[in-house]
Design a protein around this motif. Structure first.
Motif, PDB file in Angstrom:
ATOM      1  N   THR A   1      38.146  39.632  33.871  1.00  0.00           N
ATOM      2  CA  THR A   1      38.448  40.110  35.515  1.00  0.00           C
ATOM      3  C   THR A   1      37.449  41.051  36.196  1.00  0.00           C
ATOM      4  O   THR A   1      37.358  42.388  35.742  1.00  0.00           O
ATOM      5  CB  THR A   1      39.806  40.608  35.703  1.00  0.00           C
ATOM      6  OG1 THR A   1      40.915  39.706  35.231  1.00  0.00           O
ATOM      7  CG2 THR A   1      40.312  40.968  37.037  1.00  0.00           C
ATOM      8  N   ALA A   2      36.767  40.723  37.299  1.00  0.00           N
ATOM      9  CA  ALA A   2      35.698  41.262  37.710  1.00  0.00           C
ATOM     10  C   ALA A   2      35.084  40.699  39.197  1.00  0.00           C
ATOM     11  O   ALA A   2      35.526  39.590  39.069  1.00  0.00           O
ATOM     12  CB  ALA A   2      34.631  41.848  36.755  1.00  0.00           C
ATOM     13  N   VAL A   3      34.268  41.331  39.894  1.00  0.00           N
ATOM     14  CA  VAL A   3      33.479  40.756  40.866  1.00  0.00           C
ATOM     15  C   VAL A   3      32.267  40.522  40.177  1.00  0.00           C
ATOM     16  O   VAL A   3      31.754  41.334  39.473  1.00  0.00           O
ATOM     17  CB  VAL A   3      33.137  41.836  41.851  1.00  0.00           C
ATOM     18  CG1 VAL A   3      32.233  40.814  43.022  1.00  0.00           C
ATOM     19  CG2 VAL A   3      34.771  42.064  42.736  1.00  0.00           C
ATOM     20  N   TYR A   4      31.912  39.196  40.343  1.00  0.00           N
ATOM     21  CA  TYR A   4      30.608  38.758  39.405  1.00  0.00           C
ATOM     22  C   TYR A   4      29.419  38.507  40.720  1.00  0.00           C
ATOM     23  O   TYR A   4      29.685  38.077  41.776  1.00  0.00           O
ATOM     24  CB  TYR A   4      30.823  37.465  39.045  1.00  0.00           C
ATOM     25  CG  TYR A   4      31.579  37.319  37.603  1.00  0.00           C
ATOM     26  CD1 TYR A   4      30.985  37.417  36.303  1.00  0.00           C
ATOM     27  CD2 TYR A   4      32.878  37.879  37.745  1.00  0.00           C
ATOM     28  CE1 TYR A   4      31.835  37.567  35.257  1.00  0.00           C
ATOM     29  CE2 TYR A   4      33.595  38.296  36.309  1.00  0.00           C
ATOM     30  CZ  TYR A   4      32.942  37.795  35.396  1.00  0.00           C
ATOM     31  OH  TYR A   4      33.976  37.961  33.916  1.00  0.00           O
TER      32      TYR A   4
ATOM     33  N   GLY B   1      24.432  40.951  46.794  1.00  0.00           N
ATOM     34  CA  GLY B   1      25.459  40.182  47.594  1.00  0.00           C
ATOM     35  C   GLY B   1      26.982  40.562  47.577  1.00  0.00           C
ATOM     36  O   GLY B   1      27.233  41.534  47.103  1.00  0.00           O
ATOM     37  N   GLN B   2      27.710  39.552  48.150  1.00  0.00           N
ATOM     38  CA  GLN B   2      28.913  39.906  48.116  1.00  0.00           C
ATOM     39  C   GLN B   2      29.778  39.829  46.759  1.00  0.00           C
ATOM     40  O   GLN B   2      30.936  40.423  46.636  1.00  0.00           O
ATOM     41  CB  GLN B   2      29.795  39.213  49.314  1.00  0.00           C
ATOM     42  CG  GLN B   2      29.157  39.530  50.716  1.00  0.00           C
ATOM     43  CD  GLN B   2      29.703  40.993  50.866  1.00  0.00           C
ATOM     44  OE1 GLN B   2      30.772  41.602  50.973  1.00  0.00           O
ATOM     45  NE2 GLN B   2      28.796  41.843  51.703  1.00  0.00           N
ATOM     46  N   GLY B   3      29.330  39.065  46.054  1.00  0.00           N
ATOM     47  CA  GLY B   3      29.848  38.778  44.832  1.00  0.00           C
ATOM     48  C   GLY B   3      31.019  37.668  45.254  1.00  0.00           C
ATOM     49  O   GLY B   3      31.276  37.664  46.361  1.00  0.00           O
ATOM     50  N   THR B   4      31.347  37.274  43.639  1.00  0.00           N
ATOM     51  CA  THR B   4      32.716  36.422  43.945  1.00  0.00           C
ATOM     52  C   THR B   4      33.910  36.936  42.799  1.00  0.00           C
ATOM     53  O   THR B   4      33.351  37.339  41.776  1.00  0.00           O
ATOM     54  CB  THR B   4      32.389  35.071  43.601  1.00  0.00           C
ATOM     55  OG1 THR B   4      33.357  34.362  43.811  1.00  0.00           O
ATOM     56  CG2 THR B   4      31.714  34.841  42.203  1.00  0.00           C
ATOM     57  N   LEU B   5      34.933  37.148  43.220  1.00  0.00           N
ATOM     58  CA  LEU B   5      35.781  37.633  42.415  1.00  0.00           C
ATOM     59  C   LEU B   5      36.733  36.819  41.428  1.00  0.00           C
ATOM     60  O   LEU B   5      37.079  35.656  41.977  1.00  0.00           O
ATOM     61  CB  LEU B   5      37.126  38.349  43.232  1.00  0.00           C
ATOM     62  CG  LEU B   5      38.298  38.896  42.582  1.00  0.00           C
ATOM     63  CD1 LEU B   5      37.999  40.172  41.720  1.00  0.00           C
ATOM     64  CD2 LEU B   5      39.360  39.316  43.819  1.00  0.00           C
ATOM     65  N   VAL B   6      36.534  36.940  40.365  1.00  0.00           N
ATOM     66  CA  VAL B   6      37.185  36.243  39.265  1.00  0.00           C
ATOM     67  C   VAL B   6      38.452  37.077  38.815  1.00  0.00           C
ATOM     68  O   VAL B   6      38.391  38.220  38.267  1.00  0.00           O
ATOM     69  CB  VAL B   6      36.377  36.089  38.174  1.00  0.00           C
ATOM     70  CG1 VAL B   6      37.075  35.392  36.862  1.00  0.00           C
ATOM     71  CG2 VAL B   6      35.057  35.148  38.626  1.00  0.00           C
ATOM     72  N   THR B   7      39.303  36.598  38.817  1.00  0.00           N
ATOM     73  CA  THR B   7      40.977  37.217  38.377  1.00  0.00           C
ATOM     74  C   THR B   7      41.450  36.269  37.294  1.00  0.00           C
ATOM     75  O   THR B   7      41.905  35.341  37.566  1.00  0.00           O
ATOM     76  CB  THR B   7      42.038  37.385  39.604  1.00  0.00           C
ATOM     77  OG1 THR B   7      41.389  38.105  40.304  1.00  0.00           O
ATOM     78  CG2 THR B   7      42.986  38.218  39.120  1.00  0.00           C
ATOM     79  N   VAL B   8      41.598  36.817  36.158  1.00  0.00           N
ATOM     80  CA  VAL B   8      42.078  36.124  35.038  1.00  0.00           C
ATOM     81  C   VAL B   8      43.837  36.718  34.499  1.00  0.00           C
ATOM     82  O   VAL B   8      43.802  37.870  34.273  1.00  0.00           O
ATOM     83  CB  VAL B   8      41.276  36.114  33.841  1.00  0.00           C
ATOM     84  CG1 VAL B   8      41.974  35.467  32.567  1.00  0.00           C
ATOM     85  CG2 VAL B   8      39.913  35.818  34.102  1.00  0.00           C
ATOM     86  N   ALA B   9      44.536  35.884  35.144  1.00  0.00           N
ATOM     87  CA  ALA B   9      45.926  36.591  35.045  1.00  0.00           C
ATOM     88  C   ALA B   9      46.834  35.194  34.775  1.00  0.00           C
ATOM     89  O   ALA B   9      46.532  34.358  35.254  1.00  0.00           O
ATOM     90  CB  ALA B   9      46.315  37.416  36.073  1.00  0.00           C
ATOM     91  N   SER B  10      48.120  35.605  34.145  1.00  0.00           N
ATOM     92  CA  SER B  10      49.225  34.528  34.033  1.00  0.00           C
ATOM     93  C   SER B  10      49.815  34.428  35.259  1.00  0.00           C
ATOM     94  O   SER B  10      50.162  35.320  35.936  1.00  0.00           O
ATOM     95  CB  SER B  10      50.014  35.000  32.763  1.00  0.00           C
ATOM     96  OG  SER B  10      49.339  34.933  31.586  1.00  0.00           O
TER      97      SER B  10
END
Length: 117
Positions: A93-96, A108-117
């Motif tokens: 989970t992070a901004v990539y 750049g702005q990045g893209t948010l990846v959230t890993v959660a159930s």
């Protein structure tokens, strides 16, 4: 000026997959070594994967934390970099962000990846 536009992030369950994309403009992309970085709140930005320019034969490298799960690739004709992320974990989970390695351009702005159930 160089512009970086990331996309493809989102919410995914542990064990799931995502494919991130980055479009690069304003540079001779094919001769630039590129990387994917990520930054979680309270943590330092880290390089998770890199891919060499045509001068470096497109050689790839990965951080130990993602090796075997992530795959970086590029399309020089489209001036794009991709990050295929499999077997995602909560620690991913992070901004990539994508950027040039060693000498980064403006982020750049990045893209948010959230890993959660």
């Amino acid at each position: 000026q160089v512009q970086l536009v990331e996309s493809g992030g989102g919410l995914v369950q542990p064990g799931g997959s995502l494919r991130l994309s980055c479009v690069v403009s304003g540079t001779i992309f094919s001769i630039v070594d590129m990387g994917w970085y990520r930054q979680a709140p309270g943590k330092q930005r880290e390089l998770v994967a890199s891919i060499g320019s045509i001068l470096n034969g497109g050689s790839t490298n990965y951080a130990d934390s993602v090796k075997g799960r992530f795959t970086i690739s590029r399309d020089n004709a489209k001036k794009m970099v991709f990050l295929q992320m499999n077997s995602l974990e909560s620690g991913d989970t992070a901004v990539y962000y994508c950027n040039r390695v060693r000498e980064a351009w403006v982020w750049g702005q990045g893209t948010l990846v959230t890993v959660a159930s």
